[in-house]
Design an enzyme around this catalytic site. Sequence first.
Site, PDB file in Angstrom:
ATOM      1  CB  SER A 152      -0.014  -7.992  -1.258  1.00 25.00           C
ATOM      2  OG  SER A 152      -0.899  -8.787  -0.496  1.00 25.00           O
TER       3      SER A 152
ATOM      4  CE  LYS B  57      -4.200  -1.829   0.133  1.00 21.17           C
ATOM      5  NZ  LYS B  57      -5.092  -1.708  -1.048  1.00 21.17           N
TER       6      LYS B  57
ATOM      7  CD  GLU C 131     -10.235   3.494   0.424  1.00 25.05           C
ATOM      8  OE1 GLU C 131     -10.170   4.717   0.258  1.00 25.05           O
ATOM      9  OE2 GLU C 131      -9.501   2.671  -0.181  1.00 25.05           O
TER      10      GLU C 131
END
Lengths: 398, 261
Positions: free
Chosen positions: A376, A87, A109
């Site tokens: 990830s 991210k 969010e």
Amino acid sequence: MTNPEGRFGDFGGQYVPETLMNELIHLEEAYNHYKNDPAFNKELNDLLNNYAGRPSRLYYAEKMTKDLGGAKIYLKREDLNHTGAHKINNCLGQVLLAKKMGKTRVIAETGAGQHGVATATVAALMDMECEIFMGEKDCQRQKLNVYRMELLGAKVHHVTSGSQVLKDAVNEAMREWASRTEDTHYVIGSTMGPHPFPTIVRDFQSVISKEARAQILEKEGRLPDAVLACVGGGSNAMGMFYNFIPDKNVRLIGCEAAGRGIDSGETAATISTGKMGVFHGMKSLFCQNDYGQIDKVYSISAGLDYPGIGPEHAYLHSIGRAEYVPVTDDEAVNAFEYLSRTEGIIPALESSHAVAYAMKLAPQMSKDQIMIICLSGRGDKDVASVAKYRGITVDLES
Amino acid sequence: MEAKRIEDAFKNGKAFIPFITAGDQGIDKTEEYILAMRDAGADLIEIGIPFSDPIAEGIVIQEADLRSLEAGTTTDDAFELVARLRTKTDMPLVFMTYLNIVYFYGYEKFFSKCEEVGISGIIIPDMPYEEKDECAGIAAAHHVDVVSMIAPTSEERIRTIAADAKGFLYVVSSMGVTGVRSKITTDLGSIMKAVRAANSTIPAAIGFGINTPAQAAEMAKIADGVIVGSAIEKLIAQYGKNAAQPIYDYVKSMKDAVRSV
């Protein structure tokens, strides 16, 4: 791949209230300017390397490979980035862009909390005010991440409307953005939402496949046969797929959260169970009922608990370039434990979905074939959820 | 009854346009409340087809939508409601809903049903000007006006949107979502000036945040009509199945405030 109308084939578009239209137009103009600006790119690369810790490693999982007895398995270690997930790639890009646009405040969010933590982190670094919207149920599942965001100076809004998970957090963040655009940028965390977000997020995440492609060529002298990634909105998968799209012999496999199974009614597998629709600013596939009401979806993984999928994934699926497979909670938890024991790497529950499918696929492939799994994120945040799933009580206070 | 056109709503002084969510307290109650609003002087009524995730709405209408959906209201129920109303009134009625509801029903099927039951227009807050080709053509073929919206941030877009507007123009008073506000700070005077310059014939009504008769009168000074939703849904949340009289009284006070401005 984006056409001038902000679409990928029939998917994408800008389905937002008029209040946000000029803001999206300004964002697109700014992005088109800065993406070609050498100074901006130098600054971003510097941050990616020295702050986030890129390039991330491409690790040969030798024990897993031998144990499964098929394809050679590599892990793209996005879990080793600062804040523990992919991210941060997107947050560094978007918050830097927002700063160049003169914004002083960012909102976002978050589902599992990884995107919220990454946004709060970059906001702290760049002196931006930061507010995060997180569904109340997710706040409960990921309490430590709520505190982590607060430590970083962000204000966390517990969203109690609707089903109190990721989609509701997106609703609230969009409402907040519509009420205050002048000084505020909405850092959308996935390859979703109205144009230009799916393109911007994909571009900032495409560093994953840019590196992985070069790394595998260096290590193996050839391209992989398959790359795998988990898909909720689809940002790590788009990042992992993007630079391999022109390599027609590389299979692109997205692993969706099937929850308790695609026929159980408790699932978040959009490609398997969704239908075309328009929601959260985009035309794509969504889990919805017979009148177009958006379904409540379910997955053990808060980051994949979303009723839609990014428009570029819907497009890659429609043209047959990428495959999408459902993976259940049970399979993901097994993979979570398997990778922990086999390689000493605790994967995020989200990434565990990709590991789980790799465990099925690798034995069917030959030993001279290669696959890359996008790992990830790291799984520390999920240890409590997995313990609970296994009926184990962990007393954190003792 | 043959439905009147939207422009007829603006022939009785400044228009008062209430909004109501279909099926909150049941479809029978929605019918009763709409007739109460008509009796109290409403000129045009917006009927909301509930959506699970109404991103342009504040908490009051979100909750009304969820109450209605939990009671089982469907798009077909909304059509049924209009068909029943058409045996009792010829006042213009418009739908307000989100694009997914219309898309999923099927554009052709949705708008031919609108024509059949007598719906004169539709407001779709998540279908901006750039995306109106989704269904504006099909809607027009069935004589349904797709109502365009102007926001405080529209600036130079006002000219394009207003020039192309059908039915009436919905001018959004404030940033953010629907809901009662104590004060409206947008420079609506300049926005209305730009609207009139771009299109001198289209009626323009202001909505979002309007609650009291004094606010309504203030807005009616510069616009052709005033739209109110959350204040009415608040009455329904408060009075449940006994809201007809409070709604009548409220709508009457609002229409009286704007009529002769």
